[in-house]
Write an enzyme that holds these catalytic residues in place. Structure first.
Site, mmCIF file in Angstrom:
data_model
loop_
_atom_site.group_PDB
_atom_site.id
_atom_site.type_symbol
_atom_site.label_atom_id
_atom_site.label_comp_id
_atom_site.label_asym_id
_atom_site.label_seq_id
_atom_site.Cartn_x
_atom_site.Cartn_y
_atom_site.Cartn_z
ATOM 1 N N HIS A 5 55.891 -44.427 -94.267
ATOM 2 C CA HIS A 5 54.901 -43.994 -93.277
ATOM 3 C C HIS A 5 53.562 -44.802 -94.005
ATOM 4 O O HIS A 5 53.382 -45.284 -94.929
ATOM 5 C CB HIS A 5 54.176 -42.473 -93.531
ATOM 6 C CG HIS A 5 53.944 -41.815 -94.763
ATOM 7 N ND1 HIS A 5 53.485 -40.656 -94.596
ATOM 8 C CD2 HIS A 5 54.351 -42.222 -95.980
ATOM 9 C CE1 HIS A 5 53.071 -40.507 -96.107
ATOM 10 N NE2 HIS A 5 53.704 -41.093 -96.773
ATOM 11 N N GLU A 6 52.272 -44.893 -93.226
ATOM 12 C CA GLU A 6 51.176 -45.875 -93.523
ATOM 13 C C GLU A 6 51.550 -47.247 -93.803
ATOM 14 O O GLU A 6 51.050 -47.968 -94.661
ATOM 15 C CB GLU A 6 50.507 -45.203 -94.638
ATOM 16 C CG GLU A 6 50.417 -43.942 -94.798
ATOM 17 C CD GLU A 6 49.631 -43.165 -93.312
ATOM 18 O OE1 GLU A 6 49.451 -43.960 -92.669
ATOM 19 O OE2 GLU A 6 49.518 -41.849 -93.208
ATOM 20 N N GLY A 7 52.648 -47.838 -93.152
ATOM 21 C CA GLY A 7 53.092 -49.154 -93.157
ATOM 22 C C GLY A 7 54.311 -49.377 -94.079
ATOM 23 O O GLY A 7 54.324 -48.731 -95.324
#
Lengths: 610, 610
Positions: free
Chosen positions: A454-456
């Site tokens: 998540h978040e990249g």
């Protein structure tokens, strides 16, 4: 007595001995704080984390968020924990006094959050998102929106989300299809109606806060009614679950519904939702379909603004991953001290020994220590850069900002990958017991598996580091980093136990510098970027190696002590540094070799062969 | 049409093109089989695996084994799957005709089992244990015990277990405390009463078979009533759940009760029990407390006999781990072909591309292919050695046995560690979706996490490889291995695409040979064994590198083809080999460097510093 989830000396060493928090506190912005007030805050955070976050760690895993008549219910213990979190001012801690905050340095706030995350990463996600959300609003939104949305978040009454991904667009935000149609304006500014679906929304719904403030990326159709392709068309909107004061529809339920909950492998306490905006089936503010939202920032400025929150979220992900690794490490140490099995190799007879006395178990523990404490150090170092960038002496701000930008993909990825590796080893120390749900280490491992995603994803972070931050960068921040590495090398050279490592570190960074020069000169960034993940791996290990050497220099330079615990603590820092240089740093050459060869295999291979 | 869980060409290449099954079938022992009968068996196995094992993969994870009035209930779909497995003769497949078996080569049987394990590793554990159990009995037990216990196992009516560990003694069997007290004899031979607790017993209870045959390690007290310390005092006993024909107590329920079920992170379909023997509270055969058992093999011979089953179980663990990695790989390939997201780096506009066209995704897939197919190849190679050892030409049997013994710790560990790594990457390819329970990859990852633990942890395998199999060995089997490596190198040298890799492989093995010589000459095995896990890692990668080069040589030497699928298949083998040499083989030097330096860190570090 309550045992805090993070040992006080572990935080104290990093904050005081290593990162010189006292020097930060001399910044005018932090004048109301002292080492004593910060330590008191950390102490309170440790107790609240132990008493309210840690206590429902397993319950929140087995009793997942669920839907009742379209509303997500989360474990009541999470409500109580977050109320306690609010009670001690943790929502307000990182904000300026003018918006009701405690104006705590980011470094100190991060150390406090480290304890909550070690205790319960999933419950910590709610305030993490809320704080990031409010920070964005305070910086970019109108006074009316700040008052209506951000201030209640800073009080811990409203929680926040970030709504970026859609089912068809995760890493690729250019392809989002949520539409925002102009709808006049009211007391909160330019009003829009939003229509679309947002996926993977952590905290997308829950019943623990009075209201939920969604920050939503969407595209405003052009005059032809079509969405602008690419990221340029993306704007940012505040979409409250219940419309807030100042809105023409204040008090009405907004047209945002939970279309489904994702059932995850771990991190289960964080409700993760598919949200539908603008269905019009259940709620119609003002009698019309369309989720009511207010634009924040200029048209088409959504992505750069959201990335303020995203960059901060990435570092928070790193912190959470570090603390999952840390907690598994501490549990494994405790287990290895208690569990007796086997005899020393080459020994004969006698009772079984504690497994901590088997060299291979010590190897598993040293690796965890090197990963977990190295990851925590990295994230706290970045937190200090945030303080330097925003509140430090003017002449250092650009340097801090540049270095922070360069290190952000590392701070997100390195703890995620190696904190997970630490959790894997914590299970191994526990043997079969670690594979059962009677112990926490398997849950830590499942929780941590989210962090490289998540978040990249790790792949996306690699492209960011190698592309935007290296190949397309002027190199000033890399030079700053190199300069700081050299300063550590110079100090370590004079310490007999560390001189060899200083040399290795210097050579490693020279090699990275040469490789970057070589890649820039070679051109064909596409060929280089095919190796971006290996570059990220090498760079991350080289950064952490530098920081381990720096920690060892500091541990070896402290005033003499008679305290056996402190003596053992410092020996532990030196041992972890030694372990990292003996066992981990040699990997850097492997990754750099892969990058340098720029094999065309992944570019040319016909995937029909899979 | 049913899609088998393993692609026919993947198995066919390894069995026919690479391992020359036809040559095995020329052994007199296998005279009733032909390539056609084996392929028919594999085909049936693939269909039954797909239709009955794969179909309850997720259900067996969410509906765990549970206790009802002291009896373990497992999912009815598992009963049905195992009935289908028995129906097609799979329980009988690896046994000699004289005990009702099909006398299939171990290589072919393993290829069949590979499909069941790919479909559902937890359900496959029941026949895996049953077969190992029956093989031990056929080899070591009396005719009466074989008839009463093994034959019903071979028919699939009874299932078997192996009861080694105790709560206080997992890896350290010398410390087991289960007592076996002489109790006269009856139609099944020397009878004993057993008292003690056995932990981690897979299939320890279930309701799918008519009876359960436990093979139990226990110690017979000496004349002073005390147990003999160490492993010398361990004997082996057959303890049926319900006493069998020939026993004085035939038909009576034995004094074995389930004290609890372990709730695991994965592998949940396999009921894993704590068993109490001899409590006397619920069942008292003949009116007395004590679990009735019959000794197999001589007094004090329990461990060496049990290790026949254990060694075979270790290779089976490797096969299961390989197939978990394999299935995740195939799912990731399918997902990456379907999922469209992002644009080519450096490209402009256009619709999103399939993520399989992103170089970093191909890297993730190539790594999975290299790990999963490499692991499968390794285990099948070992299966062929079993056939060579037992049924091959007399002059080659010792060599096969020695090489198998050397490779067993690799065959157990390498697939476990790298199959798990493959599953990690399969999740990564799926992004957030892979972290949800809507997809299988997270379960594959959870299932596979068991494999580095059970049947001897990775640390234990390292000690076995470096200690017993290397430092304390005369080196004959290592020389055999080296000889086979050299043969591959010689073939590869003449193929332009492989010549460089041939050179690297040769150098790598020369370095391992030199290191082993150095370690033997240096003495102080304790210092060497502190590096045993790194030695195992290096050795494992070097073995798999050899086999990948060998696979590539074979793929590159097949008769020309016009079939585009076959062409792509062969290109895939070459690409995986290239990936392994470009990306994985460089790690070997890192591990060998660690071993060669023999750092004293883990031996000298005071654990107070943790």
């Amino acid at each position: 007595m309550t045992t805090p989830p993070v040992r006080a000396r572990d935080l104290g060493f990093l904050l005081h001995d290593w990162l010189d928090l006292e020097a930060l506190l001399a910044y005018p912005h932090f004048q109301d704080h002292s080492v004593e007030t910060v330590d008191a805050m950390l102490d309170i955070a440790g107790r609240v984390a132990a008493d309210t976050f840690l206590t429902h760690y397993k319950a929140a895993d087995s009793q997942e968020p669920h839907l009742v008549e379209g509303q997500v219910r989360i474990l009541p213990a999470i409500h109580q924990a977050l109320a306690a979190f609010a009670e001690v001012g943790m929502f307000a801690a990182p904000f300026d006094a003018e918006v009701g905050g405690l104006q705590l340095p980011q470094l100190a706030y991060s150390a406090a959050m480290a304890q909550f995350m070690a205790a319960n990463v999933a419950t910590s996600a709610y305030p993490m998102l809320t704080t990031g959300n409010a920070k964005l609003l305070v910086r970019y939104a109108s006074e009316a929106l700040v008052k209506a949305c951000a201030l209640p978040e800073i009080e811990g009454r409203y929680f926040g989300t970030m709504c970026l991904s859609e089912p068809q667009a995760g890493s690729s935000l250019a392809d989002i299809a949520t539409r925002a149609v102009p709808d006049g304006d009211d007391g909160l500014g330019a009003r829009y109606r939003l229509f679309g679906n947002k996926m993977w929304i952590s905290g997308g719904d829950q019943d623990a806060s009075e209201n939920i403030i969604h920050l939503v990326l969407a595209k405003v159709p052009g005059p032809d009614g079509k969405l602008i392709p690419g990221t340029q068309g993306i704007s940012l909107f505040v979409v409250p679950k219940v419309l807030v004061e100042g809105s023409e529809y204040a008090g009405q339920r907004n047209d945002v519904v939970v279309a489904g909950l994702n059932h995850k492998m771990g991190y289960r306490g964080t409700a993760n939702c598919l949200l539908n905006f603008g269905e019009g089936a259940h709620y119609r503010p003002g009698g019309l379909a369309g989720a009511v939202g207010y634009r924040v920032g200029g048209m088409g400025q959504g992505l750069p603004i959201m990335f303020q929150m995203m960059n901060s979220a990435r570092i928070s992900v790193g912190l959470g991953a570090a603390m999952l690794g840390y907690r598994g490490y501490r549990l494994a140490v405790d287990y290895a001290r208690d569990r007796r099995q086997g005899r020393p190799i080459g020994g004969r007879g006698g009772p079984p020994i504690a497994i901590i006395d088997h060299p291979d178990v010590r190897r598993l523990l040293l690796a965890q220590k090197a990963y977990a404490e190295g990851a925590l150090a990295l994230v706290l170092y970045c937190a200090r850069l945030v303080d330097e960038e925003l509140h430090g002496p003017a002449e250092g701000r650009d340097e801090a900002a540049g270095l922070l930008s360069l290190l952000t993909p590392i701070a997100k990825t390195w703890p995620s990958e190696w904190g997970l590796a630490a959790n894997d080893l914590a299970i191994q120390v526990h043997g079969g017991y670690g594979y059962t749900r009677d112990f926490d280490v398997e849950q830590l491992y499942r929780d941590n598996r989210l962090n490289p995603i998540h978040e990249g994803t790790t792949g996306v972070q690699g492209l960011d580091l190698m592309g935007r931050k290296t190949l397309k960068d002027d190199g000033a921040s890399l030079a700053t980093l190199r300069h700081r590495v050299t300063a550590t090398v110079e100090r370590a050279r004079h310490l007999p136990a560390l001189a060899d490592f200083a040399h290795v570190l210097d050579v490693t960074w020279a090699r990275i510098g040469a490789l970057v020069g070589h890649l820039k000169a070679a051109g064909d960034d596409v060929a280089s970027l095919a190796q971006a993940t290996s570059f990220l791996s090498a760079f991350g290990h080289a950064v952490v190696a530098w920081q381990w050497l720096d920690q060892a220099v500091v541990a070896g330079s402290l005033a003499a002590t008679d305290d056996p615990d402190e003596t053992a603590f410092r020996a532990g820092k030196l041992a972890a540094c030694r372990f990292f240089f003996e066992t981990e740093v040699p990997r850097v050459d492997v990754w750099l070799g892969i990058v340098g060869r720029r094999s065309d295999l992944t570019q040319t291979f016909d995937p029909a062969g899979f």
